[in-house]
Design a protein around this motif. Sequence first.
Motif, short mmCIF file in Angstrom:
data_model
loop_
_atom_site.label_atom_id
_atom_site.label_comp_id
_atom_site.label_asym_id
_atom_site.label_seq_id
_atom_site.Cartn_x
_atom_site.Cartn_y
_atom_site.Cartn_z
N ALA A 92 -11.60 -16.86 8.44
CA ALA A 92 -11.53 -18.23 7.92
C ALA A 92 -12.25 -19.20 8.86
O ALA A 92 -12.91 -20.14 8.40
CB ALA A 92 -10.07 -18.65 7.75
N GLY A 93 -12.11 -18.97 10.17
CA GLY A 93 -12.81 -19.82 11.13
C GLY A 93 -14.31 -19.75 10.96
O GLY A 93 -15.00 -20.78 10.95
N ALA A 94 -14.84 -18.54 10.82
CA ALA A 94 -16.29 -18.38 10.64
C ALA A 94 -16.74 -18.93 9.29
O ALA A 94 -17.77 -19.61 9.19
CB ALA A 94 -16.66 -16.90 10.75
N ALA A 95 -15.97 -18.66 8.24
CA ALA A 95 -16.37 -19.12 6.90
C ALA A 95 -16.33 -20.64 6.79
O ALA A 95 -17.08 -21.22 6.00
CB ALA A 95 -15.44 -18.50 5.86
N GLY A 96 -15.46 -21.28 7.58
CA GLY A 96 -15.34 -22.73 7.50
C GLY A 96 -16.39 -23.50 8.27
O GLY A 96 -16.52 -24.72 8.09
N LEU A 97 -17.16 -22.83 9.12
CA LEU A 97 -18.14 -23.54 9.94
C LEU A 97 -19.16 -24.34 9.11
O LEU A 97 -19.43 -25.50 9.44
CB LEU A 97 -18.85 -22.55 10.86
N PRO A 98 -19.75 -23.77 8.05
CA PRO A 98 -20.69 -24.58 7.26
C PRO A 98 -20.05 -25.83 6.67
O PRO A 98 -20.71 -26.88 6.57
CB PRO A 98 -21.15 -23.62 6.16
N PHE A 99 -18.78 -25.72 6.28
CA PHE A 99 -18.10 -26.90 5.74
C PHE A 99 -18.01 -28.00 6.78
O PHE A 99 -18.28 -29.18 6.50
CB PHE A 99 -16.70 -26.55 5.24
#
Length: 420
Positions: free
Chosen positions: A268-275
């Motif tokens: 979740a931490g990695a996936a949220g970076l673009p946001f």
Amino acid sequence: MSVLSAAVPASGGAIRTGALVSYGLLGMPLAFVALPIYVHLPGLYAEAGLSLASIGTLLLIARAWDAFTDPLIGWWSDRRGVRRYAIAAAVPMLITGYAGLLAPPQGPSASLWLLGMLFLVYLGYSLASVNHHALGAELALDPHQRTRLAAAREGFALAGVLLAAILPGMLSSSLSEGLAQLRVVFALGLLAGVMAIWRLQPVARPVSQATGQVFDALRAPAFRSLLRVFAFSGIAAAIPASLVLFFVADVLQAGNYTGLFLGLYFVAGAAGLPFWVWFARRRGKAFAWGAGMLLAVLSFAGAGALGPGDTVSFAIVCLLSGLALGADLALPASMLADLVERERIGAGSCFGWWNFMAKLNLALAAGCALPLLGWLGYVPGAAGQAGHAALAWVYAGVPAFLKLVALGLLWRLARRERES
């Protein structure tokens, strides 16, 4: 012409994806250093004949050495202006020390071996990581592009954490053989990361610190203010990290799901970076980081209300707190990079103290949370409603309070900058 100099003109254009990958890639092998040291070393050196007390003491001594070298390395790199050469110089230290750590000798010599290899690995890691962070502050003139660089670095680092956790088991059914092969993967990844870094050319020259001192960065009020926010926010994040195994095993009584929970958190931490990169560009970095802090507070509050068997609810907490982690990873370092450019402070010196504080956060979290739990009556593995309530409060309540303190400091910092 290098990839980055072509992608980022002096006026501050957009950084191409290839340049982001070239910069961020080094974060992946550097992330390999942390997990094996804390997960595998105690067992390896216990088998070599050392007591757990001795191993813990040696790890503490080496970590103290590690933390205090960061500001010195940052100050030195500002004086010399040799970011990429310093990173390259760290490679033989890291490869030699990492290989040595995972192959301990048997008998009394194991203690000296462990301490020497830790010193070597930590010195190489500090030399590489401080200069890697500082280089990111000098690769772009545009604040949004600095956020993209920081997000790329932290995204690769999270991928490195996950790979370091799963690769030993995937490479071999034997842990010792899997760790031996992990050393090869680490060395190859490190070399690839340095080769990628070598293609990049800074567009902002390092600020000369030839007549400066190690503590000069701390004399800048803006840097001290941002460092305070980072400290409170970092301790708040480090406390749950120190206690999650106890919380899952004793409060949720779901120890078998620990790996799944941690995986959800990091993914979740990695996936949220673009946001967070997008949100920071729309609303500003301070606003976006503050939103991440509020999300973390809500996550902690939800975790504090859980009990035995609430695995689905805790999985949701892991996803939300992992999303908040993305803000903590990308935005503070990007804000520091902006401050370096605005205040004309040496990037190496600033990131040296920044890394020092990050390591101090981890030490303070464990050094305060664990004794507090003992004082409140919690005993790991023992049944007892009072002890479990104390664990839930320290795991969730204390971090929520510290995040709110950090949020208040961030709001005051942002207001002062608007008024100046």
